[in-house]
Motif scaffolding. Structure first.
Motif, PDB file in Angstrom:
ATOM      1  N   GLY A  98       0.904  -1.138  -0.055  1.00  0.00           N
ATOM      2  CA  GLY A  98      -0.226   0.063  -0.052  1.00  0.00           C
ATOM      3  C   GLY A  98       0.857   1.140   0.008  1.00  0.00           C
ATOM      4  N   ARG A  99       0.519   2.481  -0.267  1.00  0.00           N
ATOM      5  CA  ARG A  99       0.989   3.442  -0.445  1.00  0.00           C
ATOM      6  C   ARG A  99       1.022   4.666   0.855  1.00  0.00           C
ATOM      7  N   LYS A 100       0.105   4.264   1.743  1.00  0.00           N
ATOM      8  CA  LYS A 100      -0.316   4.885   2.893  1.00  0.00           C
ATOM      9  C   LYS A 100       0.854   5.411   3.683  1.00  0.00           C
ATOM     10  N   SER A 101       1.114   6.483   4.102  1.00  0.00           N
ATOM     11  CA  SER A 101       2.246   6.889   5.134  1.00  0.00           C
ATOM     12  C   SER A 101       1.851   6.362   6.299  1.00  0.00           C
ATOM     13  N   ARG A 102       2.743   6.003   7.236  1.00  0.00           N
ATOM     14  CA  ARG A 102       2.652   5.484   8.432  1.00  0.00           C
ATOM     15  C   ARG A 102       1.945   6.323   9.385  1.00  0.00           C
ATOM     16  N   PRO A 103       1.070   6.098  10.341  1.00  0.00           N
ATOM     17  CA  PRO A 103       0.172   6.888  11.016  1.00  0.00           C
ATOM     18  C   PRO A 103       1.495   7.535  12.258  1.00  0.00           C
ATOM     19  N   PRO A 104       1.372   8.907  12.673  1.00  0.00           N
ATOM     20  CA  PRO A 104       2.432   9.364  13.572  1.00  0.00           C
ATOM     21  C   PRO A 104       2.170   8.946  14.947  1.00  0.00           C
ATOM     22  N   LEU A 105       3.012   8.660  15.497  1.00  0.00           N
ATOM     23  CA  LEU A 105       2.791   8.490  17.146  1.00  0.00           C
ATOM     24  C   LEU A 105       2.640   9.741  17.805  1.00  0.00           C
ATOM     25  N   ALA A 106       1.716   9.491  18.705  1.00  0.00           N
ATOM     26  CA  ALA A 106       1.526  10.808  19.588  1.00  0.00           C
ATOM     27  C   ALA A 106       2.723  10.902  20.634  1.00  0.00           C
TER      28      ALA A 106
END
Lengths: 457, 178
Positions: free
Chosen positions: B15-23
C-alpha cells in the motif's frame, strides 16, 4: 484434549467440570478487573492509545510485503539467519533441519512458550526426530508433563488448580507433595535449571519484530524465555508473518498495551530485544540466531474478509472477558487459539469447513471488541463466519427459529399455528431440541389463554 | 528460497499509505532526585527495593558474581562464583526509567547476560544521572546490541493466579543509585 474427531463446542461444554469452570472464572475475572486501572495509569487517553495501535497495525497489514522484506534485510545485517515457511509441515521440516545442523539427535532443546510453535505442532515432530524437548514456562511445563494442551494464550493452565499441579509434580518426582504455589515454582526452578545448562538449542516465539532495526522482541515474566534464548548456543525464533512493528519508537505504546491488557501489569518483567547472535567481545549469548517467518494460512487471511484479526497481539483480554470462554474454557474451541480471538482466527486460518461451529461460541455481547487493544471488530467477523459456514453448507441454519419467525410475523399464520399446536405433542418450540435432549417436554396443561381472553366478560 | 518467493507472491501488494504518526506526549521535566523517588515507589510496588552502598556491601558477603563495570565502580575485582552457582549477580544498568521502575541493560564488551538472570538476587548499580522519566525517552537511547528491559523481580501467576516471585530469574532485586 484427546486427539481424533473434535466434539462440537456445545457437546464439549457439557462435559466441563465445575472445578474447571471455577478456576477459569476466577483467573479471568481478576485479570479483567486489573486491566482498566493499569491502562488508565499508563495512558491519559486509553481510547486514543487503542486507536493509535489499531492504525499502526493496519499500516503494517497494508504494507506487510515491503515491511517483511525490510525486516529480512535488517535481520541479515544483524547476523540473524532468516527462513520462510509456507505451512506447518514446511516449518516443522525446516526447524528439524536447523536443529540437526546445530546439535546431534538426542540433545536437549529448551522451549519458551510460543503459540506459533503450538500451532504447527512442533514439539511432537522434534521428539519424533529423537530430541528431548522441554517446555520451560511453568504453565507450559505442567501442560507437557500432563500431555495436555494450553487452554489460554497467556496463562496456559488456567483450567487447573493447585491441587492438580501438586499431583502432577509429585507424580514426576520433582519434590515432596505440596500445594503451595511458591514451593511448586521452586521445584520447577530447580528441576529446569539442569535442562537450561545442558540445552544446545533454545526455541521461542516472538512478540514483535521491528522492521526498521531487525530486532526481535520477546516479553515474559518468569525468566525462562531469556534463559532459553541466552544459554543455548543456537536460538530459533518462530513468528507469524503479521507480528511486525514498523519501528522501535512503536514499542512503548505496544508493550504497555500488551502488559496492561494481558495481566494488568504496568510492564512485563522482561522485555528481551535481540539484535543478533553474540558478538566477539561479549561473554555469552547464542552464536546462531535463526528467525522462521511463518505463513500457514496467514496470506489467505490477509486477502480475505477476516484480515483485521491479524492485528492481534495475543494479549488474551478477549478471552478473559468473554462469558462463553469463562464457562467452557479454552479446550472447548478445539484449536490452539481459543476464546473470541480463536473463534475468528482458527477458522480463518484453517477454513470454516474445518471448524464450522466455533464462531457460534459467542453471545455477541461485544465485550471482546471493547477490551481489544487493537480494536478488532470480533463480533462482526463472528457473524460473517457464521454466514459463510451456512452458505457453504457446513453449519445448519437454526431452522426452528426461521419457522418461528415465519409464523410470528403474520397474524393469520400465528393464530392458525396456535390452534394446530396442541394437536402435536412435539410442539415446534425453537429451543425444543436443546431442552428435550436431557428432559421430557411436559404435557400441555390448563386452558387456552386466547379462548379465555376472548370469552371473558 | 521457494517458500519465500511463494509467500511474497501471495501477500497483498504494498500500500502507499504513510505510517500514522505516534502521539508524543511532552516530556515532563523533573530533577534526577524526583525521578529516583518515583522509580523507588514503582520498584517497591513490584517487590524490589532501593539500597545504599552499605546494603550492597552486606549483600556482597554472599556468594556472588560481579561484572566488569560494577567491579570498577565498587573498587573490587570482577568475577566470583561460576554463573550457575552464584547467589547474587551484580551488574550496572545503562538506564533507569522512573514511570515504570524499569532498568535497561544492554550487552556489551565483557558483559555477561546471565549475571542479571541466573542468581536469586540481582544487585543493580546505576549512576545517578542515568535516569529518564518515561519509557518513550529510554527507547530513543537504546544501544544497537541485544538489550533487556527489566521491571521488577521474576514472577508468575500461572498457578491459580497466585503471585510467586523468583521462578526462573531473580526473586529479589536491589537497585543502588550511586
Amino acid at each position: 484434549m484427546p486427539k481424533g474427531k473434535k466434539p462440537s463446542v456445545e457437546a464439549f461444554a457439557r462435559g466441563v467440570t465445575a472445578e474447571t469452570t471455577k478456576s477459569v472464572r476466577a483467573a479471568s475475572k481478576s485479570k479483567t478487573e486489573s486491566r482498566i486501572p493499569t491502562l488508565e495509569i499508563a495512558f491519559h487517553d486509553v481510547e486514543g492509545a487503542r486507536t493509535q495501535a489499531a492504525q499502526i497495525k493496519e499500516f503494517v497489514l497494508d504494507n506487510i510485503s515491503s515491511l517483511l522484506v525490510q525486516l529480512e534485510a535488517k535481520c541479515k545485517m544483524n547476523g540473524i539467519q532468516v527462513h520462510w515457511a509456507k505451512d506447518a509441515e514446511s516449518a516443522r521440516n525446516l526447524i528439524a533441519r536447523l536443529c540437526e545442523e546445530a546439535a546431534p539427535v538426542g540433545s536437549t532443546i529448551v522451549k519458551a512458550k510460543s503459540m506459533a510453535t503450538e500451532e504447527i505442532h512442533l514439539n511432537e515432530h522434534l521428539i519424533e526426530k529423537g530430541y528431548e524437548v522441554v517446555e520451560t514456562d511453568l504453565g507450559e511445563y505442567v501442560i507437557q508433563i500432563d500431555h495436555d494442551t494450553p487452554s489460554h494464550l497467556v496463562t496456559p493452565i488456567i483450567h487447573k488448580n493447585k491441587r492438580q499441579v501438586a499431583e502432577s509434580f509429585s507424580r514426576e518426582g520433582l519434590g515432596p507433595y505440596t500445594e503451595s504455589p511458591e514451593e511448586l515454582a521452586a521445584q520447577a526452578r530447580r528441576h529446569l535449571r539442569d535442562r537450561f545448562k545442558e540445552a544446545k538449542i533454545g526455541i521461542s516465539g516472538i512478540n514483535f519484530a521491528i522492521a526498521q532495526s531487525g530486532r526481535l522482541v520477546l516479553v515474559e515474566n518468569e525468566g525462562n524465555n531469556r534463559l532459553s534464548t541466552t544459554a543455548p548456543d543456537t536460538h530459533i525464533a518462530v513468528m507469524g508473518l503479521e507480528k511486525i512493528l514498523p519501528s522501535e519508537g512503536d514499542l512503548p505504546l505496544f508493550l504497555r498495551l500488551l502488559a496492561g491488557s494481558a495481566t494488568g501489569q504496568r510492564m512485563t518483567v522482561y522485555v528481551h530485544m535481540i539484535s543478533g547472535p553474540r558478538r566477539k567481545d561479549e561473554n555469552d549469548g547464542p552464536s546462531n540466531v535463526h528467525l522462521v517467518i511463518l505463513d500457514n494460512g496467514r496470506t489467505k487471511v490477509l486477502n480475505g474478509p477476516y484480515r483485521e484479526i491479524l492485528r492481534c497481539i495475543r494479549c488474551g483480554a478477549c478471552l478473559n472477558v468473554c462469558p462463553v470462554y469463562r464457562q467452557v474454557s479454552g479446550h472447548a474451541y478445539g484449536h490452539v487459539y481459543s476464546g473470541p480471538l480463536g473463534a475468528v482466527l482458527a477458522p480463518a486460518l484453517e477454513g470454516v469447513e474445518q471448524l464450522p461451529d466455533v464462531a457460534k461460541a459467542s453471545t455477541l455481547c461485544g465485550s471482546c471488541e471493547e477490551v481489544c487493544p487493537v480494536k478488532i471488530p470480533i463480533p462482526r467477523m463472528l457473524l460473517q463466519l457464521r454466514e459463510e459456514a451456512v452458505r457453504k453448507g457446513v453449519l445448519k441454519e437454526p431452522i426452528p427459529w426461521s419457522m418461528f419467525v415465519f409464523g410470528a410475523t403474520s397474524g393469520l399464520r400465528w393464530r392458525t399455528g396456535l390452534k394446530l399446536l396442541p394437536m402435536s405433542k412435539m410442539a415446534q418450540h425453537p429451543m425444543k431440541n436443546g431442552w428435550t435432549e436431557f428432559r421430557d417436554l411436559p404435557e400441555k396443561q390448563g386452558r387456552d389463554f386466547r379462548k379465555w381472553w376472548n370469552g371473558r366478560s | 528460497m521457494e517458500d519465500r518467493e511463494l509467500i511474497l507472491s501471495l501477500l497483498p501488494k504494498a500500500g502507499r499509505k504513510s505510517r500514522p504518526p505516534l502521539a508524543q506526549p511532552p516530556l515532563p521535566r523533573h530533577s534526577a532526585d524526583e525521578l529516583w523517588a518515583e522509580f523507588g515507589i514503582r520498584l517497591a510496588e513490584l517487590g524490589g527495593r532501593i539500597g545504599t552502598r552499605e546494603d550492597a556491601e552486606v549483600i556482597l558477603a554472599r556468594p556472588h558474581i560481579l561484572d566488569h563495570e560494577s567491579a570498577e565502580i565498587l573498587g573490587l575485582h570482577s568475577g566470583g562464583e561460576p554463573i550457575w552457582d552464584a547467589e547474587v549477580g551484580v551488574t550496572t544498568a545503562d538506564l533507569a526509567i522512573a514511570e515504570t521502575g524499569s532498568l535497561i541493560l544492554a550487552t556489551g564488551p565483557h558483559r555477561t547476560r546471565l549475571v542479571s538472570l541466573c542468581p536469586v538476587l540481582h544487585l543493580v548499580l546505576v549512576p545517578k544521572d542515568r535516569i529518564v522519566a518515561t519509557m518513550a525517552e529510554a527507547f530513543t537511547r537504546l544501544s544497537d546490541r541485544t538489550t533487556v528491559m527489566i521491571t521488577g523481580p521474576s514472577r508468575t501467576a500461572d498457578i491459580e493466579g497466585i503471585l510467586v516471585r523468583g521462578v526462573h530469574g531473580p526473586g529479589d532485586i536491589v537497585v543502588v543509585p550511586l
